[in-house]
Enzyme design. Structure first.
Site, mmCIF file in Angstrom:
data_model
loop_
_atom_site.group_PDB
_atom_site.id
_atom_site.type_symbol
_atom_site.label_atom_id
_atom_site.label_comp_id
_atom_site.label_asym_id
_atom_site.label_seq_id
_atom_site.Cartn_x
_atom_site.Cartn_y
_atom_site.Cartn_z
ATOM 1 N N SER A 278 0.853 -1.336 -0.072
ATOM 2 C CA SER A 278 0.151 0.001 0.041
ATOM 3 C C SER A 278 0.824 1.101 0.081
ATOM 4 O O SER A 278 2.041 1.120 0.268
ATOM 5 C CB SER A 278 -0.833 -0.103 1.349
ATOM 6 O OG SER A 278 -1.203 1.256 1.456
ATOM 7 N N TYR B 163 -1.892 -1.399 10.338
ATOM 8 C CA TYR B 163 -2.070 -1.184 8.996
ATOM 9 C C TYR B 163 -0.682 -0.656 8.546
ATOM 10 O O TYR B 163 0.009 -1.386 7.774
ATOM 11 C CB TYR B 163 -3.075 -0.696 8.472
ATOM 12 C CG TYR B 163 -3.397 -0.843 7.171
ATOM 13 C CD1 TYR B 163 -4.277 -1.773 6.318
ATOM 14 C CD2 TYR B 163 -2.951 0.005 5.966
ATOM 15 C CE1 TYR B 163 -4.591 -2.088 5.113
ATOM 16 C CE2 TYR B 163 -3.077 -0.104 4.609
ATOM 17 C CZ TYR B 163 -3.880 -1.254 4.145
ATOM 18 O OH TYR B 163 -4.249 -1.213 2.910
HETATM 19 P P1 NAD Z 1 -11.186 -6.582 0.062
HETATM 20 O O1 NAD Z 1 -12.009 -6.369 1.484
HETATM 21 O O2 NAD Z 1 -12.193 -6.208 -1.278
HETATM 22 O O3 NAD Z 1 -10.654 -7.778 -0.115
HETATM 23 C C1 NAD Z 1 -9.987 -8.568 0.695
HETATM 24 C C2 NAD Z 1 -9.833 -10.134 0.603
HETATM 25 O O4 NAD Z 1 -9.170 -10.679 1.563
HETATM 26 C C3 NAD Z 1 -11.143 -10.814 0.456
HETATM 27 O O5 NAD Z 1 -11.073 -11.681 -0.694
HETATM 28 C C4 NAD Z 1 -11.282 -11.228 1.762
HETATM 29 O O6 NAD Z 1 -12.132 -12.319 1.745
HETATM 30 C C5 NAD Z 1 -9.721 -11.730 2.099
HETATM 31 N N1 NAD Z 1 -9.482 -12.071 3.520
HETATM 32 C C6 NAD Z 1 -9.752 -11.140 4.523
HETATM 33 N N2 NAD Z 1 -9.377 -11.658 5.692
HETATM 34 C C7 NAD Z 1 -8.681 -13.002 5.160
HETATM 35 C C8 NAD Z 1 -8.156 -14.121 6.014
HETATM 36 N N3 NAD Z 1 -8.128 -13.862 7.205
HETATM 37 N N4 NAD Z 1 -7.982 -15.091 5.154
HETATM 38 C C9 NAD Z 1 -8.112 -15.197 3.978
HETATM 39 N N5 NAD Z 1 -8.532 -14.176 3.020
HETATM 40 C C10 NAD Z 1 -8.989 -13.091 3.914
HETATM 41 O O7 NAD Z 1 -9.871 -5.494 0.108
HETATM 42 P P2 NAD Z 1 -8.955 -5.099 -1.231
HETATM 43 O O8 NAD Z 1 -9.126 -3.407 -0.814
HETATM 44 O O9 NAD Z 1 -9.271 -5.549 -2.388
HETATM 45 O O10 NAD Z 1 -7.819 -5.181 -0.554
HETATM 46 C C11 NAD Z 1 -6.954 -6.113 -1.140
HETATM 47 C C12 NAD Z 1 -5.165 -5.744 -0.532
HETATM 48 O O11 NAD Z 1 -4.723 -4.694 -1.006
HETATM 49 C C13 NAD Z 1 -5.117 -5.589 0.942
HETATM 50 O O12 NAD Z 1 -3.947 -6.370 1.327
HETATM 51 C C14 NAD Z 1 -5.276 -4.011 1.133
HETATM 52 O O13 NAD Z 1 -4.369 -3.723 2.425
HETATM 53 C C15 NAD Z 1 -4.549 -3.850 -0.093
HETATM 54 N N6 NAD Z 1 -4.731 -2.289 -0.523
HETATM 55 C C16 NAD Z 1 -6.106 -1.790 -0.808
HETATM 56 C C17 NAD Z 1 -6.287 -0.456 -1.007
HETATM 57 C C18 NAD Z 1 -7.694 0.021 -1.384
HETATM 58 O O14 NAD Z 1 -7.660 1.417 -1.421
HETATM 59 N N7 NAD Z 1 -8.638 -0.647 -1.459
HETATM 60 C C19 NAD Z 1 -5.134 0.222 -1.035
HETATM 61 C C20 NAD Z 1 -3.915 -0.006 -0.823
HETATM 62 C C21 NAD Z 1 -3.771 -1.633 -0.427
#
Ligand code: NAD
Length: 256
Positions: A139, A152
């Site tokens: 991130s 985080y």
């Molecule tokens: P999201 O909530 O849409 O998806 C998260 C995924 O992780 C889902 O498939 C969920 O089922 C799975 N998950 C959660 N806990 C879990 C566990 N204990 N075991 C297995 N699977 C688990 O979120 P996202 O925004 O798509 O995030 C994905 C990644 O991207 C994360 O690491 C997040 O930190 C990172 N990220 C997101 C953003 C953003 O703006 N959305 C920005 C920077 C980084």
């Protein structure tokens, strides 16, 4: 079909960024191992048009034993993992003094320790096949901080550090390890933060606009498709010497 015959395991790929990356890699011919909670059947169905093999494992990324079981299963069922996308992630926001200890432990386990466990178990499979790609979805919070995101930010900085160690330890092999550092992407994880602003009285449009305006100069969300394209590039031979990078795709967030 540049990834034909390769297998990509993507943690947390039932929604959001993970599912977006799964689409891009499947379109390039990779077989996919999905993981995560929630709408599994829907995610599998969405990938069906790509015509690749799609498997699923329900391991909880907070649990080292379940991760080990998933990696052993991937070896037996798919013959190994060529591309590992460490994407599963969770969030909790609160000031440090009020941060629930259980939330700290869960975020460090899912967002950081799982990356260590999947990587340590994928590496021997990649070494045996003489090729591999590890891509960690960190991130912008792996490179800079925001208040009320202690666990985080700590976990994502840890992921960027671990990415560099993995890159050094694989530097003489055709195995690369890099991190992608997204800014705001409109996924369920971010929608929950927008919902908090709506609950505090903002309209949905104003809540999204305010979230973007605080950090992301383009004032547009990054999309899972764009992140998928970057992951695909990191899998290509053109990226063979991109090693240990923390590559931001953030609408200008880090340029400020
Ligand atoms: P999201 O909530 O849409 O998806 C998260 C995924 O992780 C889902 O498939 C969920 O089922 C799975 N998950 C959660 N806990 C879990 C566990 N204990 N075991 C297995 N699977 C688990 O979120 P996202 O925004 O798509 O995030 C994905 C990644 O991207 C994360 O690491 C997040 O930190 C990172 N990220 C997101 C953003 C953003 O703006 N959305 C920005 C920077 C980084």
């Amino acid at each position: 079909m540049q990834l034909h015959g390769k297998t990509a395991l993507i943690t947390g790929s039932t929604s959001g960024i993970g599912l977006g990356i799964a689409h891009t890699l499947a379109a390039a011919g990779a077989n996919i191992i999905l993981n995560g909670f929630g709408e599994v059947a829907q995610a599998k169905q969405a990938l069906a048009p790509h015509g690749v093999r799609v498997l699923y494992h329900d391991a909880d990324m907070a649990d080292a034993e379940q991760i080990a079981a998933m990696m052993a299963w991937a070896g037996a069922e798919a013959g190994g993992v060529d591309i590992l996308i460490n994407n599963a992630g969770i969030q909790h926001t609160a000031p440090v003094a009020a941060f629930p200890v259980a939330s700290w432990d869960a975020i460090i386990a899912v967002n950081l320790s799982s990356v260590f466990h999947t990587s340590r178990l994928a590496l021997p499979m990649m070494q045996a096949r003489g090729w591999g790609r590890i891509i960690n979805i960190a991130s912008v919070h792996g490179l800079v901080a925001s208040k009320e995101k202690a666990a985080y930010v700590a976990a994502k900085h840890g992921v960027v550090g671990l990415t560099k160690v993995l890159a050094l330890e694989t530097a003489h092999a055709a195995i690369t390890c890099n991190a992608i550092c997204p800014g705001w992407v409109l996924t369920p994880l971010v929608q929950r933060q927008i919902d908090q602003r709506i609950a505090a009285g903002a309209s949905p449009e104003a809540a999204s606009a305010a979230l973007l305006a605080e950090k992301q100069p383009s004032q547009q969300f990054v999309t899972p498709q764009q992140l998928g394209e970057l992951a695909l590039f990191l899998c290509s031979e053109g990226a063979a010497q991109v090693r240990g990078a923390a590559w931001n795709m953030d609408g200008g967030w880090l340029a400020q």
